[in-house]
Design an enzyme around this catalytic site. Structure first.
Site, short mmCIF file in Angstrom:
data_model
loop_
_atom_site.label_atom_id
_atom_site.label_comp_id
_atom_site.label_asym_id
_atom_site.label_seq_id
_atom_site.Cartn_x
_atom_site.Cartn_y
_atom_site.Cartn_z
N LYS A 110 0.86 -1.19 0.00
CA LYS A 110 0.00 0.00 0.00
C LYS A 110 0.88 1.22 0.00
O LYS A 110 2.02 1.18 0.49
CB LYS A 110 -0.88 0.03 1.25
CG LYS A 110 -2.14 0.85 1.07
CD LYS A 110 -3.21 0.01 0.40
CE LYS A 110 -4.53 0.70 0.30
NZ LYS A 110 -5.57 -0.27 -0.07
N1 GLU Z 1 -7.34 -0.02 -3.16
C1 GLU Z 1 -8.11 -1.19 -3.43
C2 GLU Z 1 -8.16 -2.09 -2.21
O1 GLU Z 1 -7.95 -1.64 -1.10
C3 GLU Z 1 -7.67 -1.90 -4.70
C4 GLU Z 1 -6.27 -2.41 -4.71
C5 GLU Z 1 -5.85 -3.01 -6.04
O2 GLU Z 1 -6.66 -3.14 -6.93
O3 GLU Z 1 -4.66 -3.33 -6.13
O4 GLU Z 1 -8.46 -3.24 -2.31
#
Ligand code: GLU
Length: 420
Positions: A110
């Site tokens: 993240k």
């Molecule tokens: N931000 C989204 C989540 O928390 C998508 C992450 C992604 O598609 O890599 O799942």
């Protein structure tokens, strides 16, 4: 079985508390638990950016890779004022478990930048994005770490991301990031994917509990990509959506909201304010409404030990990451609330991100129908596996989902061995 977390609002502590419970039920070796409790790699950067008025503002940015045991780190980038390192760590770990629950070949990561994207011009946003990509460049790559949108970022930010990364690598590399616009190698169905996954989980939960969608009501916290699409998708299966909110507050209409009108309003105004339908309510009031389904689809820590007792919904489907604190878990369990945990409920997004990455690597693109069918298959199977695990171990759905995900990550870690 449950354990109280001293700092209830620290999402990383909340993640570790659930991991500890799941690891204990799985009987994991202490060495493995020690590995899974921590993040593999973290970077914090200072990013000087020239603003429109000529001044220089120094932003703080993070990227955390929690695990690459099962594949490249995968997870979004958050642009928000309250982003902090422990939050990003928790979100990265949740991505690891989420990818493992739906069994896509990724680890978890993240990123975040402390900024207010709604107060910046398009040019400022672009310069922040490009500076951020450059600052974390060495961690990135289609086989290393593949970001995506999260709160405060969208397809345009991903387009700048992909361009900056490709320019530095002197190659066209669309698989370096997902959630891109379709013409840049994005996947059909990605924008709707998280909300559609929320609906599929709600539909499966209703089926499991013997409830008829046409006789059910729902309240949605959040009117962004996840909240709004969840509302529209729930309405499609016959659920009456009676409340929705954004950061400023919510609207409640017990006869059902005019979602088509709301969608049009949000497209232009980007906030609920000014939409005339039903009564104004606060975000806290929305959470405590007498509805069948509650979808917290905004941010972390909205259901805590302070309000969990007053939640009336029979089913909670966690569109957001970490909306329920670890201390609230026990209260909801005791009340018999059926919780579809975040690492399952919002996994539709990363599932279609996986499809996007696969399509980019093949340079061969699928139809919307192919994307939707494959995604539905994965979500329905993962829901069934979680509920089955919960029943077998007499655990909550949350701990069952952690057990499912953690077991898979533990197994690959064991097979790869400790390189020393
Ligand atoms: N931000 C989204 C989540 O928390 C998508 C992450 C992604 O598609 O890599 O799942």
């Amino acid at each position: 079985m449950n354990q109280q977390v001293a700092s209830e609002d620290n999402p990383y502590a909340a993640m570790q508390a659930r991991l500890d419970l799941a690891s204990a039920r799985l009987g994991l070796e202490p060495n493995l638990i020690a590995i899974l409790r921590t993040c593999e790699r973290e970077i914090t950067i200072s990013m000087p950016v020239v603003m429109d008025d000529g001044s220089v503002q120094v932003f703080e940015g993070f990227r955390v890779q929690h695990s690459t045991a099962r594949g490249p780190a995968k997870g979004g980038i958050r642009f928000a004022m309250n982003v902090n390192r422990d939050e990003v760590r928790a979100l990265a770990a949740w991505m690891t478990w989420k990818c493992a629950v739906v069994n896509v070949p990724f680890g978890g990561g993240k990123g975040g930048v402390v900024c207010d994207p709604f107060k910046m011009s398009k040019g400022e946003l672009e310069r922040v994005t490009r500076r951020y990509v450059t600052g974390i460049l060495d961690m990135l790559g289609p086989d290393r770490d593949v970001p995506a949108p999260d709160m405060g970022t969208d397809g345009q930010v991903m387009a700048w991301f992909m361009d900056t990364y490709s320019m530095h690598r002197r190659s066209y590399l669309p698989a370096s990031v997902t959630g891109k616009p379709i013409d840049l190698g994005g996947s059909l169905g990605r924008v709707e994917a998280t909300g559609r996954g929320v609906m599929l989980c709600a539909r499966e939960a209703l089926k499991h509990l013997g409830m008829n969608p046409n006789e059910c009501t729902a309240a949605i916290q959040g009117a962004g990509n996840v909240g709004l699409i969840s509302a529209l998708q729930l309405a499609r299966i016959g659920v009456k959506v009676v409340a929705i909110s954004d950061v400023h507050g919510g609207l409640y209409n017990k006869d059902g909201l005019d979602l088509a009108g709301l969608r049009k309003h949000l497209k232009v105004q980007r906030k609920l304010d000014g939409f005339q339908d039903g009564d104004r309510i606060s975000n806290n009031e929305l959470l405590e409404l007498p509805v069948d389904i509650l979808v917290p689809a905004a941010t972390e820590n909205v259901i805590t030990s302070r309000n969990a007792e007053r939640i009336q919904a029979r089913i909670i489907v966690e569109g957001a990451n970490g909306p329920v604190t670890a201390n609230a878990d026990k209260i909801l369990d005791d009340k018999g609330t059926f919780v579809v945990p975040d690492i399952l409920a919002n996994a539709g997004g990363v599932t279609v991100s996986y499809f996007e990455w696969v399509q980019d690597r093949m340079s061969f693109f699928w139809t919307q129908k192919e994307v939707e069918e494959r995604m539905e298959h994965i979500m329905v199977d993962s829901f069934a596996a979680t509920v089955d695990m919960a029943q077998r171990f007499k655990e909550s759905n949350r701990i069952a989902a952690y057990m499912l995900g953690v077991d898979r990550v533990a197994e690959t870690t064991r097979m790869r061995g400790i390189y020393a």
